[in-house]
Design an enzyme around this catalytic site. Structure first.
Site, PDB file in Angstrom:
ATOM      1  N   GLY A  23       0.845  -1.205   0.000  1.00  0.00           N
ATOM      2  CA  GLY A  23       0.000   0.000   0.000  1.00  0.00           C
ATOM      3  C   GLY A  23       0.870   1.242   0.000  1.00  0.00           C
ATOM      4  O   GLY A  23       2.089   1.155  -0.130  1.00  0.00           O
ATOM      5  N   LYS A  24       0.222   2.359   0.239  1.00  0.00           N
ATOM      6  CA  LYS A  24       0.943   3.624   0.372  1.00  0.00           C
ATOM      7  C   LYS A  24       1.876   3.466   1.568  1.00  0.00           C
ATOM      8  O   LYS A  24       1.466   3.020   2.623  1.00  0.00           O
ATOM      9  CB  LYS A  24      -0.120   4.683   0.679  1.00  0.00           C
ATOM     10  CG  LYS A  24       0.229   6.065   0.352  1.00  0.00           C
ATOM     11  CD  LYS A  24      -0.911   7.033   0.702  1.00  0.00           C
ATOM     12  CE  LYS A  24      -2.287   6.398   0.748  1.00  0.00           C
ATOM     13  NZ  LYS A  24      -3.388   7.256   0.487  1.00  0.00           N
ATOM     14  N   ASP A 137      -9.898  10.057  -2.226  1.00  0.00           N
ATOM     15  CA  ASP A 137      -8.889   9.302  -2.982  1.00  0.00           C
ATOM     16  C   ASP A 137      -9.471   7.965  -3.424  1.00  0.00           C
ATOM     17  O   ASP A 137      -8.823   6.926  -3.300  1.00  0.00           O
ATOM     18  CB  ASP A 137      -7.645   9.092  -2.111  1.00  0.00           C
ATOM     19  CG  ASP A 137      -6.470   8.578  -2.934  1.00  0.00           C
ATOM     20  OD1 ASP A 137      -5.521   8.039  -2.351  1.00  0.00           O
ATOM     21  OD2 ASP A 137      -6.533   8.690  -4.173  1.00  0.00           O
ATOM     22  N   LYS A 139     -10.054   5.258  -5.741  1.00  0.00           N
ATOM     23  CA  LYS A 139      -9.494   4.760  -7.014  1.00  0.00           C
ATOM     24  C   LYS A 139      -9.406   3.243  -6.886  1.00  0.00           C
ATOM     25  O   LYS A 139      -9.457   2.711  -5.767  1.00  0.00           O
ATOM     26  CB  LYS A 139      -8.118   5.386  -7.253  1.00  0.00           C
ATOM     27  CG  LYS A 139      -7.116   5.112  -6.160  1.00  0.00           C
ATOM     28  CD  LYS A 139      -5.824   5.851  -6.365  1.00  0.00           C
ATOM     29  CE  LYS A 139      -4.897   5.549  -5.202  1.00  0.00           C
ATOM     30  NZ  LYS A 139      -3.752   6.413  -5.144  1.00  0.00           N
ATOM     31  N   ASN A 142      -7.696   1.563  -4.042  1.00  0.00           N
ATOM     32  CA  ASN A 142      -8.243   1.669  -2.674  1.00  0.00           C
ATOM     33  C   ASN A 142      -9.548   0.920  -2.530  1.00  0.00           C
ATOM     34  O   ASN A 142     -10.270   1.129  -1.555  1.00  0.00           O
ATOM     35  CB  ASN A 142      -8.474   3.147  -2.314  1.00  0.00           C
ATOM     36  CG  ASN A 142      -7.162   3.857  -2.073  1.00  0.00           C
ATOM     37  OD1 ASN A 142      -6.152   3.210  -1.811  1.00  0.00           O
ATOM     38  ND2 ASN A 142      -7.165   5.168  -2.211  1.00  0.00           N
ATOM     39  N   ASP A 155      -8.500   2.583   2.930  1.00  0.00           N
ATOM     40  CA  ASP A 155      -7.481   3.624   2.997  1.00  0.00           C
ATOM     41  C   ASP A 155      -8.040   5.031   3.090  1.00  0.00           C
ATOM     42  O   ASP A 155      -7.995   5.806   2.135  1.00  0.00           O
ATOM     43  CB  ASP A 155      -6.541   3.539   1.802  1.00  0.00           C
ATOM     44  CG  ASP A 155      -5.295   4.361   2.076  1.00  0.00           C
ATOM     45  OD1 ASP A 155      -4.323   4.222   1.339  1.00  0.00           O
ATOM     46  OD2 ASP A 155      -5.301   5.138   3.061  1.00  0.00           O
ATOM     47  N   THR A 172      -4.650  10.547  -7.099  1.00  0.00           N
ATOM     48  CA  THR A 172      -4.016  10.239  -8.389  1.00  0.00           C
ATOM     49  C   THR A 172      -4.670  11.107  -9.452  1.00  0.00           C
ATOM     50  O   THR A 172      -5.882  11.272  -9.440  1.00  0.00           O
ATOM     51  CB  THR A 172      -4.303   8.755  -8.705  1.00  0.00           C
ATOM     52  OG1 THR A 172      -3.952   8.017  -7.545  1.00  0.00           O
ATOM     53  CG2 THR A 172      -3.504   8.272  -9.889  1.00  0.00           C
TER      54      THR A 172
END
Ligand SMILES: Nc1ncnc(NCCc2cnc(NC(=O)Nc3cccc(C(F)(F)F)c3)s2)c1Br
Length: 273
Positions: A23-24, A137, A139, A142, A155, A172
């Site tokens: 992940g991030k 966020d 996307k 996630n 997330d 993004t």
């Protein structure tokens, strides 16, 4: 005590299993809480990677936001703890993993599958917005799938509790709404725009404003340069919903509640969501 109650967890409370995702800021592993046998996902982030983050504040906000959310399409974040060099998040385990990997493997979803995911997202986002939470966020990376294939938004690392207009540019670029590209104030309606991007991407396999250069993508977004290539012949209902979401004027985008009543959703989405 069950997962939610234990005041202070440590890694020794868990057996660490296989690597399940990246992940991030960190890797995700399968975990099993030793006393209850409860299976979780453990996201391990190295503090060294978080220098510029005031991660205590960031995580506290994420936990608060997540603790306030209880919805079948929102991934649970049970707890977090840290040791000298790592920060660990204890998360609900989504056994079928990341939705974007499924999308890449099948290239694009059927209208029924796409509509089911869009309906789940609309329901989850409507719930979040009622709780004054903007995810910001959304996307494919996630979005996760549980053992039954049910979609889970994950997330909330960028989420904010908000009843005012926001100005932070994040996410993004393919999923950025025009008002975020133009650095105008933005509000909940950014998640509606993103839902339009995702609906298109579920049906075509790539987001609508993709371009070779980032600058071109941003230009296509602010122009809403929306094309429906002949490669996939999607239904008129699907095109109608996408056109009602990808509207430049954020106040004119179809509402999350109205999405659930749209003919394309009514005809195609599985009720279980
Ligand atoms: N199969 C699976 N089943 C369950 N989960 C999986 N992956 C983890 C998904 C996540 C859910 N929530 C997350 N939240 C954060 O990452 N937050 C975050 C982000 C940046 C910095 C920080 C901070 F540490 F700096 F605060 C905190 S990642 C997978 Br694969």
């Amino acid at each position: 005590a069950p997962l939610m109650e234990r005041p202070e967890w440590s890694l020794s409370d868990f057996e660490i299993g296989k690597f399940i995702g990246e992940g991030k800021f960190g890797k995700v592993y399968l975990g099993r809480e030793k006393q209850s046998g409860y299976v979780v996902a453990l996201k391990v982030t190295y503090k060294a990677k978080l220098q510029k983050y005031r991660f205590h504040a960031h995580l506290r906000r994420e936990i608060e936001i997540q603790h306030g959310l209880d919805h079948p399409n929102v991934l649970r974040l049970f707890a977090w703890f840290h040791d000298a060099e790592r920060v660990i998040l204890v998360l609900e385990y989504a056994a079928r993993g990341e939705l974007y990997k499924l999308l890449r493997s099948v290239s694009h979803f059927s209208e029924r599958t796409a509509a089911t995911y869009v309906a789940s997202l609309a329901g989850a986002l409507a719930y979040c917005h009622k709780k004054q939470v903007i995810h910001r966020d959304i996307k494919p990376e996630n979005l996760l799938l549980d053992i039954e294939g049910r979609l889970k938004i994950a997330d909330f690392g960028w989420a904010v509790r908000s009843n005012a207009k926001r100005h932070t540019l994040c996410g993004t670029i393919d999923y950025l709404a025009p008002e975020m590209v133009e650095k105008k104030a933005h509000d909940y309606a950014v998640d509606n725009w993103t839902l339009g991007i995702l609906c298109y991407e579920f049906l075509y396999g790539s987001p609508p404003f993709e371009a070779a250069e980032q600058q071109d993508t941003l230009m296509r977004i602010v122009k809403v340069d929306l094309l429906f290539p002949k490669t996939h012949d999607i239904s008129a209902d699907a095109k109608d919903l996408i056109c009602k979401l990808l509207v430049k004027d954020s106040s004119k985008r179809i509402s999350l509640d109205d999405i659930l009543k749209h003919p394309w959703i009514v005809k195609n989405a599985e009720p279980s969501g």
